[in-house]
Design an enzyme around this catalytic site. Sequence first.
Site, PDB file in Angstrom:
ATOM      1  N   HIS A   1       0.813  -1.218   0.000  1.00  0.00           N
ATOM      2  CA  HIS A   1       0.000   0.000   0.000  1.00  0.00           C
ATOM      3  C   HIS A   1       0.846   1.269   0.000  1.00  0.00           C
ATOM      4  CE1 HIS A   1      -3.353   2.572  -0.060  1.00  0.00           C
ATOM      5  NE2 HIS A   1      -2.692   3.272   0.831  1.00  0.00           N
TER       6      HIS A   1
ATOM      7  N   TYR B   1       1.451   5.036  -2.563  1.00  0.00           N
ATOM      8  CA  TYR B   1       1.626   6.441  -2.176  1.00  0.00           C
ATOM      9  C   TYR B   1       3.017   6.947  -2.524  1.00  0.00           C
ATOM     10  CZ  TYR B   1      -2.926   6.389  -0.154  1.00  0.00           C
ATOM     11  OH  TYR B   1      -4.280   6.288  -0.002  1.00  0.00           O
TER      12      TYR B   1
ATOM     13  N   HIS C   1      -9.146   0.296 -11.499  1.00  0.00           N
ATOM     14  CA  HIS C   1      -8.835   1.288 -10.443  1.00  0.00           C
ATOM     15  C   HIS C   1      -7.380   1.737 -10.538  1.00  0.00           C
ATOM     16  CE1 HIS C   1      -8.087   2.987  -6.458  1.00  0.00           C
ATOM     17  NE2 HIS C   1      -7.261   2.003  -6.168  1.00  0.00           N
ATOM     18  N   PHE C   2      -6.456   0.780 -10.647  1.00  0.00           N
ATOM     19  CA  PHE C   2      -5.070   1.261 -10.582  1.00  0.00           C
ATOM     20  C   PHE C   2      -4.564   1.771 -11.929  1.00  0.00           C
ATOM     21  CE2 PHE C   2      -4.018  -3.449 -10.564  1.00  0.00           C
ATOM     22  CZ  PHE C   2      -3.260  -3.506 -11.723  1.00  0.00           C
ATOM     23  N   HIS C   3      -5.333   1.539 -12.992  1.00  0.00           N
ATOM     24  CA  HIS C   3      -4.949   2.225 -14.224  1.00  0.00           C
ATOM     25  C   HIS C   3      -5.453   3.671 -14.244  1.00  0.00           C
ATOM     26  CE1 HIS C   3      -3.549  -1.685 -15.599  1.00  0.00           C
ATOM     27  NE2 HIS C   3      -2.837  -1.012 -16.473  1.00  0.00           N
TER      28      HIS C   3
ATOM     29  N   ARG D   1      -9.585 -10.627 -12.680  1.00  0.00           N
ATOM     30  CA  ARG D   1      -8.327 -10.006 -13.070  1.00  0.00           C
ATOM     31  C   ARG D   1      -7.262 -11.092 -13.174  1.00  0.00           C
ATOM     32  NH1 ARG D   1      -5.526  -7.144  -7.741  1.00  0.00           N
ATOM     33  NH2 ARG D   1      -3.876  -6.782  -9.255  1.00  0.00           N
ATOM     34  N   ARG D   2      -6.066 -10.739 -13.590  1.00  0.00           N
ATOM     35  CA  ARG D   2      -4.907 -11.637 -13.684  1.00  0.00           C
ATOM     36  C   ARG D   2      -5.244 -12.904 -14.482  1.00  0.00           C
ATOM     37  NH1 ARG D   2      -5.376 -11.517  -7.946  1.00  0.00           N
ATOM     38  NH2 ARG D   2      -4.066  -9.942  -6.959  1.00  0.00           N
TER      39      ARG D   2
HETATM   40 FE1  HAS Z   1      -5.818   1.855  -4.504  1.00  0.00          FE
HETATM   41  C1  HAS Z   1      -5.949  -1.579  -4.918  1.00  0.00           C
HETATM   42  C2  HAS Z   1      -7.955   1.647  -1.849  1.00  0.00           C
HETATM   43  C3  HAS Z   1      -5.536   5.261  -3.988  1.00  0.00           C
HETATM   44  C4  HAS Z   1      -3.115   1.929  -6.632  1.00  0.00           C
HETATM   45  N1  HAS Z   1      -4.750   0.446  -5.574  1.00  0.00           N
HETATM   46  C5  HAS Z   1      -4.974  -0.912  -5.616  1.00  0.00           C
HETATM   47  C6  HAS Z   1      -4.003  -1.534  -6.477  1.00  0.00           C
HETATM   48  C7  HAS Z   1      -3.171  -0.548  -6.933  1.00  0.00           C
HETATM   49  C8  HAS Z   1      -3.664   0.697  -6.359  1.00  0.00           C
HETATM   50  C9  HAS Z   1      -1.957  -0.713  -7.817  1.00  0.00           C
HETATM   51  O1  HAS Z   1      -9.026  -0.526   0.006  1.00  0.00           O
HETATM   52  C10 HAS Z   1      -3.954  -3.028  -6.850  1.00  0.00           C
HETATM   53  C11 HAS Z   1      -2.955  -3.804  -6.065  1.00  0.00           C
HETATM   54  C12 HAS Z   1      -2.970  -5.253  -6.518  1.00  0.00           C
HETATM   55  O2  HAS Z   1      -2.264  -5.574  -7.487  1.00  0.00           O
HETATM   56  O3  HAS Z   1      -3.728  -6.037  -5.944  1.00  0.00           O
HETATM   57  N2  HAS Z   1      -6.654   3.200  -3.199  1.00  0.00           N
HETATM   58  C13 HAS Z   1      -7.503   2.901  -2.206  1.00  0.00           C
HETATM   59  C14 HAS Z   1      -7.887   4.124  -1.498  1.00  0.00           C
HETATM   60  C15 HAS Z   1      -7.212   5.149  -2.124  1.00  0.00           C
HETATM   61  C16 HAS Z   1      -6.425   4.555  -3.166  1.00  0.00           C
HETATM   62  C17 HAS Z   1      -8.808   4.249  -0.330  1.00  0.00           C
HETATM   63  N3  HAS Z   1      -4.587   3.312  -5.189  1.00  0.00           N
HETATM   64  C18 HAS Z   1      -4.624   4.631  -4.845  1.00  0.00           C
HETATM   65  C19 HAS Z   1      -3.561   5.345  -5.508  1.00  0.00           C
HETATM   66  C20 HAS Z   1      -2.875   4.395  -6.252  1.00  0.00           C
HETATM   67  C21 HAS Z   1      -3.536   3.133  -6.037  1.00  0.00           C
HETATM   68  C22 HAS Z   1      -3.296   6.813  -5.355  1.00  0.00           C
HETATM   69  C23 HAS Z   1      -1.692   4.530  -7.129  1.00  0.00           C
HETATM   70  C24 HAS Z   1      -1.049   5.614  -7.384  1.00  0.00           C
HETATM   71  N4  HAS Z   1      -6.799   0.335  -3.590  1.00  0.00           N
HETATM   72  C25 HAS Z   1      -7.584   0.458  -2.492  1.00  0.00           C
HETATM   73  C26 HAS Z   1      -8.004  -0.876  -2.045  1.00  0.00           C
HETATM   74  C27 HAS Z   1      -7.431  -1.808  -2.914  1.00  0.00           C
HETATM   75  C28 HAS Z   1      -6.680  -1.018  -3.869  1.00  0.00           C
HETATM   76  C29 HAS Z   1      -8.863  -1.222  -0.901  1.00  0.00           C
HETATM   77  C30 HAS Z   1      -7.554  -3.349  -2.875  1.00  0.00           C
HETATM   78  C31 HAS Z   1      -8.699  -3.797  -3.686  1.00  0.00           C
HETATM   79  C32 HAS Z   1      -8.758  -5.290  -3.785  1.00  0.00           C
HETATM   80  O4  HAS Z   1      -9.818  -5.844  -3.494  1.00  0.00           O
HETATM   81  O5  HAS Z   1      -7.775  -5.942  -4.153  1.00  0.00           O
HETATM   82  C33 HAS Z   1      -7.270   6.618  -1.694  1.00  0.00           C
HETATM   83  O6  HAS Z   1      -5.966   7.060  -1.367  1.00  0.00           O
HETATM   84  C34 HAS Z   1      -7.863   7.527  -2.709  1.00  0.00           C
HETATM   85  C35 HAS Z   1      -8.056   8.939  -2.150  1.00  0.00           C
HETATM   86  C36 HAS Z   1      -8.287   9.940  -3.255  1.00  0.00           C
HETATM   87  C37 HAS Z   1      -9.224  10.890  -3.289  1.00  0.00           C
HETATM   88  C38 HAS Z   1      -9.307  11.808  -4.477  1.00  0.00           C
HETATM   89  C39 HAS Z   1      -8.851  13.242  -4.174  1.00  0.00           C
HETATM   90  C40 HAS Z   1      -8.845  14.045  -5.432  1.00  0.00           C
HETATM   91  C41 HAS Z   1      -7.860  14.913  -5.815  1.00  0.00           C
HETATM   92  C42 HAS Z   1      -7.942  15.563  -7.165  1.00  0.00           C
HETATM   93  C43 HAS Z   1      -8.452  16.997  -7.119  1.00  0.00           C
HETATM   94  C44 HAS Z   1      -8.637  17.485  -8.512  1.00  0.00           C
HETATM   95  C45 HAS Z   1      -8.609  18.771  -8.896  1.00  0.00           C
HETATM   96  C46 HAS Z   1      -8.781  19.087 -10.337  1.00  0.00           C
HETATM   97  C47 HAS Z   1      -8.408  19.900  -7.963  1.00  0.00           C
HETATM   98  C48 HAS Z   1     -10.194  11.059  -2.184  1.00  0.00           C
HETATM   99  C49 HAS Z   1      -6.686  15.221  -4.951  1.00  0.00           C
HETATM  100  C50 HAS Z   1     -10.081  19.810 -10.616  1.00  0.00           C
HETATM  101  C51 HAS Z   1     -10.709  19.176 -11.787  1.00  0.00           C
HETATM  102  C52 HAS Z   1     -11.915  19.429 -12.322  1.00  0.00           C
HETATM  103  C53 HAS Z   1     -12.335  18.790 -13.598  1.00  0.00           C
HETATM  104  C54 HAS Z   1     -12.906  20.300 -11.682  1.00  0.00           C
HETATM  105 CU    CU Z   2      -3.879   0.021  -0.811  1.00  0.00          CU
END
Ligand code: HAS
Ligand code: CU
Length: 552
Positions: A226, A230, A377-379, A442-443
């Site tokens: 995890h 980050y 999700h991760f793409h 997947r996989r």
């Molecule tokens: Fe994830 C699985 C939960 C973020 C990558 N994640 C994965 C895997 C990868 C990955 C690679 O809880 C697969 C691993 C594998 O091979 O099995 N992930 C989360 C959560 C977040 C999250 C809670 N993941 C990421 C990020 C990654 C990433 C970042 C890569 C860089 N993820 C999971 C969970 C799994 C998971 C489970 C396991 C699932 C399973 O069953 O296997 C959070 O950190 C996300 C928080 C983000 C936000 C968004 C904030 C928005 C922002 C943008 C603002 C935009 C602006 C532009 C200002 C709350 C900061 C304005 C635009 C306009 C158009 C107005």
């Molecule tokens: Cu994670």
Amino acid sequence: MINSYGAKAKVDPKDAKLSMAHFFVAFGALALGGLMGLLQTLVRSGKFELPLGIGYYQVLTAHGVLMGLVLTTFFIMGFQYAAVSRTAGTHSNAARTTGWVGFWLMTAGTLMSGTMILLNEASVLYTFYAPLQAHWIFYLGLTLVVVGSWVDGAAQIMTYAKWRRNNPGKPSPLLSFMAVINTVMWIVATIGVAATVLFQLLPWSLGLVDRVDVLVSRTLFWYFGHPLVYFWLLPAYMCWYAIIPKIIGGKIFSDSLARLSFILFLLFSIPVGFHHQLTEPGIDPAWKFFQVILTFMVVIPSLMTAFSLFATFERYGRGKGAKGLLGWFKVLPWNDARFIVPFIGMASFIPAGAGGIINASNQMDQVVHNTIWVTGHFHLTAATSVVLTFFGISYWLVPHLTGRKLTKAMNKLGIIQAWVWFIGMAFMSGAMHIQGLLGGPRRSAFSTYGDSQQALDWIPYQIAQAVGGTILFLGIILVVIIFINLAFFAPKGEEEFPVGEAENLDEKAPMVFENWKLWLGILTALILFAYTIPFIDIIQNAPPGSKGFKTW
Ligand code: HAS
Ligand code: CU
């Protein structure tokens, strides 16, 4: 408060060389890994078979390792090394030598692991879950990549420490502080993967021991896995917080808020690995629940980031006379690749992050776990938000380092590249999300699962993924063209390394933010609390270990 954001404009050529060395490996990995990605989506469409006896899982492993581990680690280390040099001052000879040692260790490790994948001795995917067993050289290579990254990171820490010694009582430059947070998080996190590789997977693949405890290995992997994501995200946040404001001509909304969000990432990124193991037997649900709570804690600094970015954009726009609720949106510099490429990444992070919150919610994870939704999700997160930001960074950083200019033509090509990427990903990741909800695994290579109706229903989505994958491959070709141009052919000139300033220059970040003993102390306590009891439980109640399997 002068110099907290760094005043130096020109880069030391010796520092530039080390960063560029990292980028050559990173973009080489991108080109090769991209080709592998294309092949996978073609195979899964059911319309294409790999030639020469090449295996689907071999290609999948190469893709995941090259993109997820090699491209990211090399790009991040090269970028952070440059960011520290830019804001905390040129690296000393000692720090630079340390950086080179790290770089060569990582490169040697990459070549070792890569060779084993090419020889079809390590088709274990990028997560290398036991009891799949790879050749020991594959594991040794990964160990070198990790150890090399520690040494590489030490170079950044040395220069940061020197700045602190020379500037007592002052908060360090924001970008240097952020780079060091990410490096420290990485070092603490990689202890987990180093432990499983050194104490479990290496002895087992060498035949020194017969069996491996699968759950211990996977738990150590996700302790690392995890924070790994980050480690990819925080350099993008460095760009969003501290660089984008300068590019658009605005200000950092709050220097202290940015630092606080990075500290929260340091604290909460690690004790959350169980959210990847929610469906795994052998871990007490109470501890899964606890780690899910911490997972929701780590969402907070991302929400703070979103808030702060919107504030920067809106205040900039209103400063330009924009009116109404969303008038500020129109005045952003839409023709500047340095802005719009990362911006598409930011916008994609809104649905990407929402998907993460779905995954983290225990009940919903039962629906999506091990389906291709997770790949979708991760793409969006890693392969869109993060990687588009990395592309956007390289469009000014590479010419900055090579003493060249981003020409109008390349700027335009960069913008086209980002839209191509976005469109390709909308098809691919969108179809993955939907197919995942329909139960598509997947996989897995192409199969109609005995012509079951459910599997036949997945095929149109797999074709959409192949269409998206093909468009994405076009995007890879474009970005490689731009990279080569900026590295070798663009006209000589000066390209700035933009570093933003806080809106309120009198704002002095609280010094407690750099009290490393305090943060590392809390981090250790959190990790021990989240992992000790479940770990003892896992070991005490372990079933007999598993022998190795080679399923390919
Ligand atoms: Fe994830 C699985 C939960 C973020 C990558 N994640 C994965 C895997 C990868 C990955 C690679 O809880 C697969 C691993 C594998 O091979 O099995 N992930 C989360 C959560 C977040 C999250 C809670 N993941 C990421 C990020 C990654 C990433 C970042 C890569 C860089 N993820 C999971 C969970 C799994 C998971 C489970 C396991 C699932 C399973 O069953 O296997 C959070 O950190 C996300 C928080 C983000 C936000 C968004 C904030 C928005 C922002 C943008 C603002 C935009 C602006 C532009 C200002 C709350 C900061 C304005 C635009 C306009 C158009 C107005
Ligand atoms: Cu994670």
